[in-house]
Every structure is written in structure tokens, then in C-alpha cells.
Design a protein around this motif. Structure first.
Motif, PDB file in Angstrom:
ATOM      1  N   ALA A 183       0.839  -1.201   0.000  1.00  0.00           N
ATOM      2  CA  ALA A 183       0.000   0.000   0.000  1.00  0.00           C
ATOM      3  C   ALA A 183       0.872   1.249   0.000  1.00  0.00           C
ATOM      4  CB  ALA A 183      -0.927  -0.014   1.215  1.00  0.00           C
ATOM      5  N   LYS A 184       1.897   1.261   0.852  1.00  0.00           N
ATOM      6  CA  LYS A 184       2.784   2.426   0.908  1.00  0.00           C
ATOM      7  C   LYS A 184       3.455   2.673  -0.437  1.00  0.00           C
ATOM      8  CE  LYS A 184       6.626   4.483   3.433  1.00  0.00           C
ATOM      9  NZ  LYS A 184       7.557   4.372   4.569  1.00  0.00           N
ATOM     10  N   ASN A 185       3.904   1.620  -1.099  1.00  0.00           N
ATOM     11  CA  ASN A 185       4.588   1.784  -2.380  1.00  0.00           C
ATOM     12  C   ASN A 185       3.630   2.125  -3.508  1.00  0.00           C
ATOM     13  OD1 ASN A 185       7.656   1.130  -2.255  1.00  0.00           O
ATOM     14  ND2 ASN A 185       6.701  -0.310  -0.858  1.00  0.00           N
ATOM     15  N   PHE A 186       2.389   1.667  -3.411  1.00  0.00           N
ATOM     16  CA  PHE A 186       1.393   2.074  -4.406  1.00  0.00           C
ATOM     17  C   PHE A 186       1.140   3.573  -4.317  1.00  0.00           C
ATOM     18  CE2 PHE A 186       0.665  -2.219  -5.474  1.00  0.00           C
ATOM     19  CZ  PHE A 186      -0.223  -2.294  -6.538  1.00  0.00           C
ATOM     20  N   ASP A 337       8.770  -3.043 -11.006  1.00  0.00           N
ATOM     21  CA  ASP A 337      10.189  -3.006 -10.614  1.00  0.00           C
ATOM     22  C   ASP A 337      10.357  -2.258  -9.292  1.00  0.00           C
ATOM     23  OD1 ASP A 337      10.986  -4.439 -12.805  1.00  0.00           O
ATOM     24  OD2 ASP A 337      11.629  -2.701 -13.975  1.00  0.00           O
ATOM     25  N   LEU A 338       9.635  -1.144  -9.140  1.00  0.00           N
ATOM     26  CA  LEU A 338       9.689  -0.396  -7.882  1.00  0.00           C
ATOM     27  C   LEU A 338       9.182  -1.250  -6.719  1.00  0.00           C
ATOM     28  CD1 LEU A 338       8.400   3.165  -8.891  1.00  0.00           C
ATOM     29  CD2 LEU A 338      10.728   2.517  -8.277  1.00  0.00           C
ATOM     30  N   LEU A 339       8.123  -2.009  -6.969  1.00  0.00           N
ATOM     31  CA  LEU A 339       7.604  -2.896  -5.921  1.00  0.00           C
ATOM     32  C   LEU A 339       8.617  -3.983  -5.581  1.00  0.00           C
ATOM     33  CD1 LEU A 339       3.903  -3.389  -7.136  1.00  0.00           C
ATOM     34  CD2 LEU A 339       4.780  -1.718  -5.504  1.00  0.00           C
ATOM     35  N   LEU A 340       9.290  -4.496  -6.587  1.00  0.00           N
ATOM     36  CA  LEU A 340      10.331  -5.500  -6.353  1.00  0.00           C
ATOM     37  C   LEU A 340      11.436  -4.942  -5.459  1.00  0.00           C
ATOM     38  CD1 LEU A 340      10.737  -7.220  -9.830  1.00  0.00           C
ATOM     39  CD2 LEU A 340      10.799  -8.446  -7.664  1.00  0.00           C
ATOM     40  N   ILE A 341      11.899  -3.753  -5.806  1.00  0.00           N
ATOM     41  CA  ILE A 341      13.025  -3.146  -5.090  1.00  0.00           C
ATOM     42  C   ILE A 341      12.654  -2.778  -3.657  1.00  0.00           C
ATOM     43  CG2 ILE A 341      14.527  -1.109  -5.011  1.00  0.00           C
ATOM     44  CD1 ILE A 341      14.341  -1.129  -8.134  1.00  0.00           C
ATOM     45  N   THR A 343       9.676  -3.488  -1.828  1.00  0.00           N
ATOM     46  CA  THR A 343       8.806  -4.322  -0.994  1.00  0.00           C
ATOM     47  C   THR A 343       9.126  -5.804  -1.111  1.00  0.00           C
ATOM     48  OG1 THR A 343       6.964  -2.758  -1.038  1.00  0.00           O
ATOM     49  CG2 THR A 343       6.426  -5.032  -0.587  1.00  0.00           C
ATOM     50  N   ILE A 344       9.096  -6.329  -2.325  1.00  0.00           N
ATOM     51  CA  ILE A 344       9.158  -7.781  -2.493  1.00  0.00           C
ATOM     52  C   ILE A 344      10.514  -8.346  -2.066  1.00  0.00           C
ATOM     53  CG2 ILE A 344       9.009  -9.671  -4.171  1.00  0.00           C
ATOM     54  CD1 ILE A 344       7.055  -7.810  -5.771  1.00  0.00           C
ATOM     55  N   ILE A 345      11.601  -7.759  -2.545  1.00  0.00           N
ATOM     56  CA  ILE A 345      12.941  -8.239  -2.168  1.00  0.00           C
ATOM     57  C   ILE A 345      13.201  -8.052  -0.671  1.00  0.00           C
ATOM     58  CG2 ILE A 345      15.419  -7.911  -2.512  1.00  0.00           C
ATOM     59  CD1 ILE A 345      14.049  -9.350  -4.834  1.00  0.00           C
ATOM     60  N   PRO A 346      12.925  -6.860  -0.090  1.00  0.00           N
ATOM     61  CA  PRO A 346      13.140  -6.712   1.358  1.00  0.00           C
ATOM     62  C   PRO A 346      12.343  -7.695   2.209  1.00  0.00           C
ATOM     63  CG  PRO A 346      12.950  -4.556   0.341  1.00  0.00           C
ATOM     64  CD  PRO A 346      12.589  -5.562  -0.719  1.00  0.00           C
ATOM     65  N   ILE A 347      11.082  -7.950   1.844  1.00  0.00           N
ATOM     66  CA  ILE A 347      10.279  -8.836   2.681  1.00  0.00           C
ATOM     67  C   ILE A 347      10.706 -10.301   2.496  1.00  0.00           C
ATOM     68  CG2 ILE A 347       8.298  -9.384   1.165  1.00  0.00           C
ATOM     69  CD1 ILE A 347       6.494  -8.686   3.591  1.00  0.00           C
ATOM     70  N   GLN A 348      11.165 -10.664   1.298  1.00  0.00           N
ATOM     71  CA  GLN A 348      11.714 -12.006   1.107  1.00  0.00           C
ATOM     72  C   GLN A 348      12.984 -12.187   1.937  1.00  0.00           C
ATOM     73  OE1 GLN A 348      12.147 -12.426  -3.189  1.00  0.00           O
ATOM     74  NE2 GLN A 348      10.330 -13.705  -3.290  1.00  0.00           N
ATOM     75  N   PHE A 349      13.813 -11.156   1.964  1.00  0.00           N
ATOM     76  CA  PHE A 349      15.047 -11.194   2.754  1.00  0.00           C
ATOM     77  C   PHE A 349      14.730 -11.365   4.234  1.00  0.00           C
ATOM     78  CE2 PHE A 349      18.081  -8.696   5.324  1.00  0.00           C
ATOM     79  CZ  PHE A 349      19.241  -9.420   5.089  1.00  0.00           C
ATOM     80  N   ALA A 350      13.804 -10.543   4.739  1.00  0.00           N
ATOM     81  CA  ALA A 350      13.457 -10.599   6.166  1.00  0.00           C
ATOM     82  C   ALA A 350      12.823 -11.937   6.532  1.00  0.00           C
ATOM     83  CB  ALA A 350      12.515  -9.454   6.517  1.00  0.00           C
ATOM     84  N   TYR A 351      11.964 -12.473   5.651  1.00  0.00           N
ATOM     85  CA  TYR A 351      11.298 -13.752   5.932  1.00  0.00           C
ATOM     86  C   TYR A 351      12.307 -14.895   5.942  1.00  0.00           C
ATOM     87  CZ  TYR A 351       7.956 -17.599   5.532  1.00  0.00           C
ATOM     88  OH  TYR A 351       7.240 -18.752   5.740  1.00  0.00           O
TER      89      TYR A 351
END
Length: 423
Positions: A183-186, A337-341, A343-351
Motif C-alpha cells: 500500500a505504501k509503495n502504491f 520493478d519499484l515494488l520489487l526493489i 517491498t518484495i525483495i526486502p520482505i523475502q530477505f526478512a522472511y
């Protein structure tokens, strides 16, 4: 000269260690320089030094001038009682412990070669953007590549802090955390914080329950954005408003009374109306989005997952009651791409980190496949000879500029260390 240069000299023994003597002419032999502590208290912990004929184990404190001991009020701090050697560039006064014993002093300026000092002055010469800008084009590519990986994961660690905070707020619900972050990135820079507040104001259990009817999701998001507070002629608007107040009553939610989203300075495709509709459709199509992203193995699959558009109404509108030429408004590749950078990559890293799994190579591979970001920092690095070919490299350069260059941590930077060594 800065104190961190003296830390560098001591840590790596960049001075004549064979003929050291204290200011009172006692011989010094360094067995161990100690552990460098970047926190409150003495600079180096648990050093081992022979002074005269006596072997000492304790801490080392470093200052530009020995009088800085009193400037920093160390004489009042018990953490400095175990200092066995005071290393300074210039010795201008004696320093005593509380029991009136004098702390031995090593005046470094007598033992540093002129070439080392000249290299430091060259590295720290006046800058227009970063200190080493004139030397970057000659940097060894091997040094840069290794440093970029470290910078990239430092940046992910920093981004993870916000994720862990959200986990506590959502009772360890990873799906809810992903929803808040997306939501924040949208909302992009202008509406990001507002979209984040909207997401946090709706318990994710409600998003789960209502995701089977996209109109209900839109009603919740538009309503919480205070976009349904007025009266409009469109049936679509009236339907959303009816649904919103029904859902408020059903789940005992508080209504939003003040509009906060911004349309100003946005391209129409980034209007909050369009982005909120796309977010609603994303969660209508994928009720378990976090689970799907956790098992995804290719960037193409991510792009496929985010093949999302708006409701039919928004194909002919950007705002309520204002018709525009028809256009299907899908999420663009650059937006994903912005969502990947972010949100998606950071949350995959943290998980993965929470599970003790190692996925660093996978994350790097993902971002190497993403086009480089375009901003003033990346362009400036390019003008000094550091070209970024993908988003892995741009993320590393952003970390370098913000966390090292801007705060002048040149002697904690692999680039600065290399240039200091080879200048």
C-alpha cells in the motif's frame, strides 16, 4: 584531520611500530591493538601492550589532542578507568586517572610516514559531491564489485527494521505486513504515508474476508482515503459509498472525515484513485499473495503475478464524475520493478532470515534482472565513472551515498580504504 583517520592508523598499524615510545620516553610494544568498538566508551577494547617492562591488558582511547580527554569529560566516566594507552596525534597535556596515576600517551604524528598522510589529505580533499569523486574512475573493479554486495545487504538490513516493526503491530502476520508495505509503495512518495495509514487502519482479516468482492475492497480503500465523503452522480460512486458505510457498520470501523490523498503533481496514471483500484484488484485476484511470492522462483513469474488493472469505471475516468478517453490502466513493468526493489525483495530477505534460510544469491539474481533505477544520485555516480547496469548496483550505490559519503565515513568504506592504500 579527523579522529577516524587515527582509528584507521591504529587498527591497521599504519605507522612505524618498531620504535614506539611514550611521551615520557618508555618503549611501547603492541601485541594486540584491541577490538574496534563503534559505540560509547573507549575506542579499542581489550588491547595488549607492553610499556617499558610491564605488560598491560585493557582499553585504548584515541583523540586528536590529549586535552580532548577533558573536553569529552572522560575523567568523570568510569568506563575510561581501564584505559592503558592514550593514542593522540598531538600531545598537549598529561591525563590522569582518578587515583592520580598518569595514563601513558603515544603521539602518533612522530611515527606516520609522510606518504600515508599525503594519501589521506588527497582522499579528503575538498569535494563538490563526494570526497573521492576525482579518483573513482581509476577504482579497481574487483574492489567495487565486492563492496557493492556488502552495501546491498546493509540496505536490506536497514529496510528490514520497518518490516519487523510491522510484524509486531500485526501479530506476526506476514500477509498483513506485505499488504501494508505494498500500500505504501502504491502511494509512491506523495501518497505513500497516507496509503500506509489506510492499510493499517483496516485489519487484514477484513481484507481477507472481503477480497472475493473487489467492489468491497475498493469501497474500503476509497472510503478510508476520504474519497467518498462528498456526493456524486455516478452510480459507481453511489454503490461504493453504500458499501463503505455498510462495511463500517459491519466491522465497527471508524470513518475517515478528512481527505489526505494528493492528486497535485501526479501523472494521471499515478492518481490515488487509479492506484487504490489497482491495489484492490491485486488482493481480489490473489488472496494469499505473500505465500505466492515466497515460493516464486523467477522475475518473469513476479511480472505475471502483478498483471493487474483497475475496475472498468477507471478505464474511462481518473476522478469521479469526470469522463476521460478510454484506457486500460495496468501496472507497468517499471512500477512492478519499484515494488520489487522496495517491498518484495526486502520482505523475502526478512522472511528468509527469520527462518534461518540463505537466499542471498537468489535476491541478487532477481535485482540483476531489473533495469537500473534513474535518479540524480545514480546519474552523478555515472558522471564520475561508476556506471550502474541493474537495480542491484543502483541499490548499492544509493546505500553508499546515503550511509557513507553523506556522513563522511570514508575510512569505513572499502572504496576509501582502497584509495587511501593506493593513492
Amino acid at each position: 584531520m579527523k579522529e577516524d583517520f587515527l582509528h584507521y592508523l591504529w587498527k591497521f598499524k599504519k605507522f612505524d611500530t618498531l620504535n614506539l615510545r611514550t611521551s615520557s620516553d618508555q618503549e611501547i610494544t603492541i601485541i594486540n591493538v584491541g577490538q574496534y568498538l563503534e559505540q560509547a566508551g573507549p575506542d579499542f577494547f581489550n588491547a595488549q601492550i607492553i610499556i617499558g617492562n610491564q605488560k598491560w591488558a585493557g582499553n585504548v582511547e584515541i583523540h586528536l589532542k590529549s586535552s580532548d580527554w577533558y573536553v569529552h569529560h572522560h575523567e568523570k566516566d568510569t568506563a575510561y578507568e581501564n584505559v592503558i594507552l592514550h593514542v593522540v596525534w598531538e600531545h598537549d597535556t598529561e591525563v590522569f586517572r582518578k587515583n592520580n596515576t598518569e595514563i601513558p600517551v603515544l603521539e602518533l604524528k612522530n611515527y606516520v610516514e609522510k606518504e600515508v598522510l599525503a594519501n589521506y589529505k588527497k582522499l579528503m580533499s575538498p569535494k563538490s559531491w563526494v570526497f573521492c569523486e576525482k579518483q573513482l574512475s581509476n577504482l579497481d573493479d574487483f574492489v567495487l564489485k565486492n563492496w557493492q554486495e556488502r552495501l546491498f545487504f546493509e540496505r536490506l538490513e536497514r529496510k528490514s527494521k520497518a518490516i519487523y516493526d510491522l510484524l509486531e503491530q500485526t501479530n506476526m502476520d506476514w500477509e498483513a505486513v506485505l499488504f501494508c508495505m505494498l500500500a505504501k509503495n502504491f502511494g509512491l512518495n506523495t501518497n505513500g504515508e497516507t496509503f500506509s495509514k489506510i492499510a493499517k487502519s483496516i485489519p487484514f482479516s477484513i481484507i481477507r474476508k472481503e477480497s472475493f468482492e473487489v467492489e468491497n475492497l475498493e469501497a474500503l480503500l476509497f472510503g478510508k482515503a476520504a474519497l467518498l465523503n462528498s456526493d456524486k452522480e455516478d452510480n459507481y460512486f453511489k454503490d461504493l459509498k453504500f458499501r463503505y458505510f455498510y462495511l463500517l457498520h459491519k466491522y465497527q470501523l471508524e470513518p475517515e472525515t478528512e481527505g489526505q490523498v494528493q492528486f497535485f503533481k501526479h501523472r494521471p496514471d499515478n492518481f490515488p484513485t487509479i492506484r487504490l483500484s489497482q491495489l484492490a484488484h491485486l488482493y481480489h485476484l490473489h488472496q494469499n499473495l505473500f505465500s505466492k511470492l515466497s515460493s516464486i522462483s523467477s522475475i518473469e513469474a513476479v511480472y505475471q503475478l502483478f498483471q493487474v488493472s483497475t475496475s472498468a469505471y477507471w478505464e474511462t475516468h481518473y476522478q469521479f464524475d469526470k469522463v476521460s478517453p478510454k484506457k486500460v490502466k495496468k501496472l507497468s513493468k517499471s512500477f512492478v520493478d519499484l515494488l520489487l526493489i522496495n517491498t518484495i525483495i526486502p520482505i523475502q530477505f526478512a522472511y528468509a532470515k527469520s527462518l534461518g534460510k540463505e537466499i542471498t544469491d537468489d535476491l541478487i539474481a532477481f535485482l540483476i534482472a531489473v533495469a537500473p533505477e534513474k535518479n540524480s544520485i545514480i546519474e552523478k555516480f555515472g558522471s564520475f565513472g561508476i556506471k550502474a547496469n541493474n537495480s542491484f548496483e543502483t541499490q548499492s550505490l544509493l546505500q553508499l551515498k546515503n550511509e557513507y559519503c553523506n556522513v563522511e565515513k570514508c575510512l569505513e568504506c572499502a572504496i576509501g580504504m582502497e584509495l587511501l592504500k593506493n593513492s
